[in-house]
Enzyme design. Structure first.
Site, PDB file in Angstrom:
ATOM      1  CG  ASP A  73      34.991  15.022  45.496  1.00 29.57           C
ATOM      2  OD1 ASP A  73      35.465  15.057  46.641  1.00 29.57           O
ATOM      3  OD2 ASP A  73      35.576  15.518  44.513  1.00 29.57           O
ATOM      4  CE  LYS A 119      38.451  15.691  46.235  1.00 26.65           C
ATOM      5  NZ  LYS A 119      38.201  16.407  45.006  1.00 26.65           N
ATOM      6  CB  CYS A 124      37.674  14.073  42.167  1.00 22.53           C
ATOM      7  SG  CYS A 124      37.470  15.828  41.802  1.00 22.53           S
TER       8      CYS A 124
HETATM    9  C1  C5J Z   1      34.952  15.476  40.690  1.00 19.36           C
HETATM   10  C2  C5J Z   1      34.699  17.147  38.989  1.00 19.36           C
HETATM   11  N1  C5J Z   1      34.627  15.215  41.957  1.00 19.36           N
HETATM   12  N2  C5J Z   1      34.372  16.252  38.066  1.00 19.36           N
HETATM   13  N3  C5J Z   1      34.869  16.769  40.282  1.00 19.36           N
HETATM   14  O1  C5J Z   1      35.272  14.595  39.929  1.00 19.36           O
HETATM   15  O2  C5J Z   1      34.817  18.315  38.708  1.00 19.36           O
END
Ligand code: C5J
Length: 235
Positions: A25, A130, A163
């Site tokens: 991400d 995702k 994530c």
């Molecule tokens: C991730 C989030 N990528 N913190 N998303 O950690 O909402």
């Protein structure tokens, strides 16, 4: 056989192991002003400190032609893959699907959903879209890894305790040997990052290992075993 210096003990990569770099991400929504992270009230500059480190790891993997897999947290434009519970609990000033400065928030294909330019995927690298926090939930990541005989995941990205940690736990439960790269992951909350590193490697590596990029690069630069080609790449 390569041993990467790690905690709680060295991370073994045998000649039969197949490693991939899994980058979670690293998208504008979390790292740039005007993105989702910023709108939720976080200081996004905290996440950017590790970008040069992650770029060095990416260069190692690309130089060796080893598999690199990127993920993006995102939803379909009609939000049909966004559970109501997630939609309800991810709302600040703006929420998922609303129009922000970089387009609709966490929607596939929008500007804010792109991976930051410094780490943009190149041809042949897999990009997994995702809808969940974990990269195995409602995606084909597991089948891609199995088809490619990948056994070891070196995991980086954001955010450590959300994530990244969720994905690492999912991967660990599926039998992958996971190493979380300490200086290639960040959180908006430094204490959450630290706690995650400690949780992962507690009790003899209950979720896996943690190690530094320097130790990984030193050990893996000398590693010459061929790694599999991941055959579902982006254009
Ligand atoms: C991730 C989030 N990528 N913190 N998303 O950690 O909402």
């Amino acid at each position: 056989m390569v041993l990467i210096s790690a905690q709680p003990y060295d991370y073994p990569v045998t000649d039969n192991s197949h490693c991939a770099l899994l980058i979670i991400d690293m998208q504008r929504d979390f790292l740039e002003p005007g993105g989702f992270g910023d709108i939720l009230g976080n200081d996004v500059s905290q996440l950017r400190v590790m970008v040069p480190t992650l770029k060095r790891l990416l260069e190692l993997f690309r130089g060796k032609q080893w598999p690199v897999i990127h993920t993006l947290e995102c939803h379909r434009p009609d939000l049909s893959d966004c559970p109501q519970s997630k939609y309800n609990r991810s709302r600040g000033e703006l929420g998922i699907g609303d129009v922000g400065p970089m387009g609709r928030i966490l929607i596939a294909g929008e500007l804010g959903n792109a991976i930051i330019p410094e780490l943009a995927p190149i041809a042949g690298e897999v990009v997994i879209e995702k809808p969940g926090k974990g990269a195995f939930c409602n995606t084909n990541l597991e089948s891609i890894l199995r088809q490619s005989n990948i056994t070891h995941l070196l995991i980086a990205g954001v955010t450590t305790e959300v994530c990244v940690q969720t994905t690492m736990r999912e991967a660990n439960d599926r039998g992958f040997e996971c190493l979380l790269i300490e200086d290639a992951t960040e959180s908006y909350f430094p204490e959450f990052k630290q706690a995650t590193l400690e949780m992962v490697r507690a009790q003899g590596g209950i979720v896996g290992w943690t190690g530094s990029s320097a130790d990984i690069i030193a050990a893996m630069s000398a590693h010459s075993s061929p790694q599999p080609v991941v055959n579902i790449g982006c254009e």
